[in-house]
Design a protein around this motif. Structure first.
Motif, PDB file in Angstrom:
ATOM      1  N   LEU A 230      43.683  56.121   6.933  1.00 19.22           N
ATOM      2  CA  LEU A 230      42.479  55.497   6.975  1.00 19.22           C
ATOM      3  C   LEU A 230      42.630  54.203   6.416  1.00 19.22           C
ATOM      4  O   LEU A 230      43.037  54.259   5.234  1.00 19.22           O
ATOM      5  N   VAL A 231      42.051  53.255   6.745  1.00 23.33           N
ATOM      6  CA  VAL A 231      41.761  51.989   6.056  1.00 23.33           C
ATOM      7  C   VAL A 231      40.326  51.406   6.088  1.00 23.33           C
ATOM      8  O   VAL A 231      39.777  51.504   7.230  1.00 23.33           O
ATOM      9  N   LEU A 232      39.668  51.051   4.969  1.00 22.79           N
ATOM     10  CA  LEU A 232      38.348  50.804   5.152  1.00 22.79           C
ATOM     11  C   LEU A 232      38.324  49.007   5.228  1.00 22.79           C
ATOM     12  O   LEU A 232      38.942  48.430   4.085  1.00 22.79           O
ATOM     13  N   VAL A 233      37.672  48.467   5.939  1.00 19.34           N
ATOM     14  CA  VAL A 233      37.486  47.210   6.002  1.00 19.34           C
ATOM     15  C   VAL A 233      36.048  46.564   5.988  1.00 19.34           C
ATOM     16  O   VAL A 233      35.143  46.996   6.727  1.00 19.34           O
ATOM     17  N   GLY A 234      35.887  45.515   5.172  1.00 17.80           N
ATOM     18  CA  GLY A 234      34.614  44.950   5.221  1.00 17.80           C
ATOM     19  C   GLY A 234      34.830  43.624   5.765  1.00 17.80           C
ATOM     20  O   GLY A 234      35.429  42.584   5.369  1.00 17.80           O
ATOM     21  N   ASN A 235      34.151  43.152   7.022  1.00 20.84           N
ATOM     22  CA  ASN A 235      34.571  42.184   7.984  1.00 20.84           C
ATOM     23  C   ASN A 235      33.596  40.832   7.798  1.00 20.84           C
ATOM     24  O   ASN A 235      32.505  41.279   7.156  1.00 20.84           O
ATOM     25  N   LYS A 236      33.960  39.762   8.163  1.00 19.70           N
ATOM     26  CA  LYS A 236      33.265  38.770   8.117  1.00 19.70           C
ATOM     27  C   LYS A 236      33.061  37.928   6.763  1.00 19.70           C
ATOM     28  O   LYS A 236      32.073  37.428   6.171  1.00 19.70           O
ATOM     29  N   SER A 237      34.237  38.116   5.737  1.00 20.33           N
ATOM     30  CA  SER A 237      34.334  37.512   4.583  1.00 20.33           C
ATOM     31  C   SER A 237      34.009  35.988   4.476  1.00 20.33           C
ATOM     32  O   SER A 237      33.677  35.527   3.503  1.00 20.33           O
ATOM     33  N   ASP A 238      34.133  35.446   5.726  1.00 15.60           N
ATOM     34  CA  ASP A 238      33.709  33.742   5.840  1.00 15.60           C
ATOM     35  C   ASP A 238      32.272  33.703   5.704  1.00 15.60           C
ATOM     36  O   ASP A 238      32.151  32.471   5.578  1.00 15.60           O
ATOM     37  N   LEU A 239      31.483  34.696   6.002  1.00 12.01           N
ATOM     38  CA  LEU A 239      29.886  34.365   5.891  1.00 12.01           C
ATOM     39  C   LEU A 239      29.438  34.979   4.493  1.00 12.01           C
ATOM     40  O   LEU A 239      28.717  35.655   4.558  1.00 12.01           O
ATOM     41  N   ALA A 240      30.193  34.312   3.392  1.00 19.35           N
ATOM     42  CA  ALA A 240      29.855  34.637   2.075  1.00 19.35           C
ATOM     43  C   ALA A 240      28.439  34.301   1.801  1.00 19.35           C
ATOM     44  O   ALA A 240      27.687  35.193   1.094  1.00 19.35           O
ATOM     45  N   GLN A 241      27.631  33.440   2.301  1.00 19.75           N
ATOM     46  CA  GLN A 241      26.460  32.990   2.121  1.00 19.75           C
ATOM     47  C   GLN A 241      25.220  34.065   2.746  1.00 19.75           C
ATOM     48  O   GLN A 241      24.168  34.218   2.329  1.00 19.75           O
ATOM     49  N   LEU A 242      25.844  34.910   3.682  1.00 19.73           N
ATOM     50  CA  LEU A 242      24.839  35.895   4.210  1.00 19.73           C
ATOM     51  C   LEU A 242      25.412  37.326   3.628  1.00 19.73           C
ATOM     52  O   LEU A 242      24.872  38.273   4.326  1.00 19.73           O
ATOM     53  N   ARG A 243      26.029  37.555   2.752  1.00 21.98           N
ATOM     54  CA  ARG A 243      26.582  38.804   2.278  1.00 21.98           C
ATOM     55  C   ARG A 243      25.411  39.686   1.723  1.00 21.98           C
ATOM     56  O   ARG A 243      24.617  39.397   0.958  1.00 21.98           O
TER      57      ARG A 243
ATOM     58  N   SER B 174      30.305  45.160   8.725  1.00 22.64           N
ATOM     59  CA  SER B 174      30.009  43.768   8.315  1.00 22.64           C
ATOM     60  C   SER B 174      29.520  43.761   6.957  1.00 22.64           C
ATOM     61  O   SER B 174      28.554  44.227   6.608  1.00 22.64           O
ATOM     62  N   ILE B 175      30.093  42.598   6.166  1.00 23.36           N
ATOM     63  CA  ILE B 175      29.693  42.388   4.876  1.00 23.36           C
ATOM     64  C   ILE B 175      28.171  41.958   4.943  1.00 23.36           C
ATOM     65  O   ILE B 175      27.502  41.820   4.024  1.00 23.36           O
ATOM     66  N   THR B 176      27.981  41.512   6.144  1.00 29.01           N
ATOM     67  CA  THR B 176      26.673  40.698   6.163  1.00 29.01           C
ATOM     68  C   THR B 176      25.290  41.800   6.693  1.00 29.01           C
ATOM     69  O   THR B 176      24.401  41.231   7.173  1.00 29.01           O
ATOM     70  N   ASP B 177      25.775  43.089   6.773  1.00 29.05           N
ATOM     71  CA  ASP B 177      24.840  43.957   7.486  1.00 29.05           C
ATOM     72  C   ASP B 177      25.045  45.286   6.569  1.00 29.05           C
ATOM     73  O   ASP B 177      25.935  46.148   6.962  1.00 29.05           O
ATOM     74  N   ARG B 178      24.059  45.550   6.071  1.00 29.71           N
ATOM     75  CA  ARG B 178      24.001  46.691   4.973  1.00 29.71           C
ATOM     76  C   ARG B 178      24.138  47.896   5.825  1.00 29.71           C
ATOM     77  O   ARG B 178      24.639  48.980   5.612  1.00 29.71           O
ATOM     78  N   ARG B 179      23.240  47.952   6.937  1.00 28.44           N
ATOM     79  CA  ARG B 179      23.249  49.157   8.193  1.00 28.44           C
ATOM     80  C   ARG B 179      24.862  49.798   8.395  1.00 28.44           C
ATOM     81  O   ARG B 179      24.835  50.727   8.456  1.00 28.44           O
ATOM     82  N   SER B 180      25.483  48.460   8.645  1.00 33.71           N
ATOM     83  CA  SER B 180      26.817  48.928   9.233  1.00 33.71           C
ATOM     84  C   SER B 180      27.674  49.464   7.931  1.00 33.71           C
ATOM     85  O   SER B 180      28.738  50.369   8.246  1.00 33.71           O
TER      86      SER B 180
END
Ligand SMILES: Nc1nc2c(ncn2[C@@H]2O[C@H](COP(=O)(O)OP(=O)(O)OP(=O)(O)O)[C@@H](O)[C@H]2O)c(=O)[nH]1
Ligand SMILES: [Mg+2]
Length: 181
Positions: free
Chosen positions: A91-104, A63-69
């Motif tokens: 393999l594909v790497l995915v950063g999810n939750k791009s709609d939550l830009a303010q919590l990036r 999750s782009i809003t969670d550095r630990r992930s």
């Protein structure tokens, strides 16, 4: 769920293990997908080695809003490597939750850099808004097909090699026989 059934559950229902089957067409060719949605939480990760060994391809998502992930993404890649003993895994790497830009908490550049390190494609997705969801799966299928085609080429070469070697070994005998005649 967005990929298979265009649904987005708002609540977090921790996955133990869910399996989905679907058929899609990618590049005009049918693909039968067996998708295993695996557990993120450590208490549910008992089957991890098995699925890492059996899987043909992997989507590692943070999750782009969670550095630990994001840090866990690197650990997962290492685990896959340890279990399969090869860097050559689709393999594909995915950063999810791009709609939550303010919590990036993780920048796009960091995601891209990690994908470069992994030598795999990278997408920022939004499961909520269904952004780049189909692209992720299509890209993984292409990676798997590419790897299969390479494996086929290598096997073909291998099966031709003994024959070529045998021909080379017999060549001097042929010459001798000819010279005797
Ligand atoms: N805004 C937003 N929320 C999301 C997105 N994807 C997931 N969520 C929310 O994040 C929470 C966790 O989503 P899950 O899909 O359950 O996460 P998971 O990684 O599968 O979790 P585990 O099964 O425990 O590994 C849920 O409340 C989702 O609604 C997204 O793209 N945008
Ligand atoms: Mg889940």
């Amino acid at each position: 769920m967005q990929f298979i059934s265009h649904r987005f559950p708002e609540d977090h229902d921790p996955t133990i293990e869910d399996a989905y089957k679907t058929q899609i067409r990618i590049d005009n060719e049918a693909a039968n997908l067996d998708i295993l949605d695996t557990a993120g939480q450590v208490e549910f990760t008992a089957m991890r080695d098995q699925y890492m060994r059996a899987g043909e391809g992997f989507i590692i998502s943070y999750s782009i809003t969670d550095r630990r992930s994001f840090q866990e993404a690197r650990q997962l890649k290492q685990l896959i490597y340890r279990v399969r003993h090869t860097v050559d895994t689709p393999l594909v790497l995915v950063g999810n939750k791009s709609d939550l830009a303010q919590l990036r908490q993780v920048s796009i550049e960091e995601g891209k850099r990690l994908a470069e390190e992994f030598q795999c494609p990278f997408f920022e997705t939004s499961a909520a808004l269904r952004y780049y969801i189909d692209e992720v799966f299509a890209t993984l299928v292409r990676q798997i097909r590419q790897r299969e085609a390479e494996a086929c080429r290598v096997n073909k070469k291998k099966s031709q090699r003994p024959h070529a070697l045998w021909t080379r070994l017999r060549l001097p005998f042929h010459r001798k026989q000819h010279s005797l005649q």
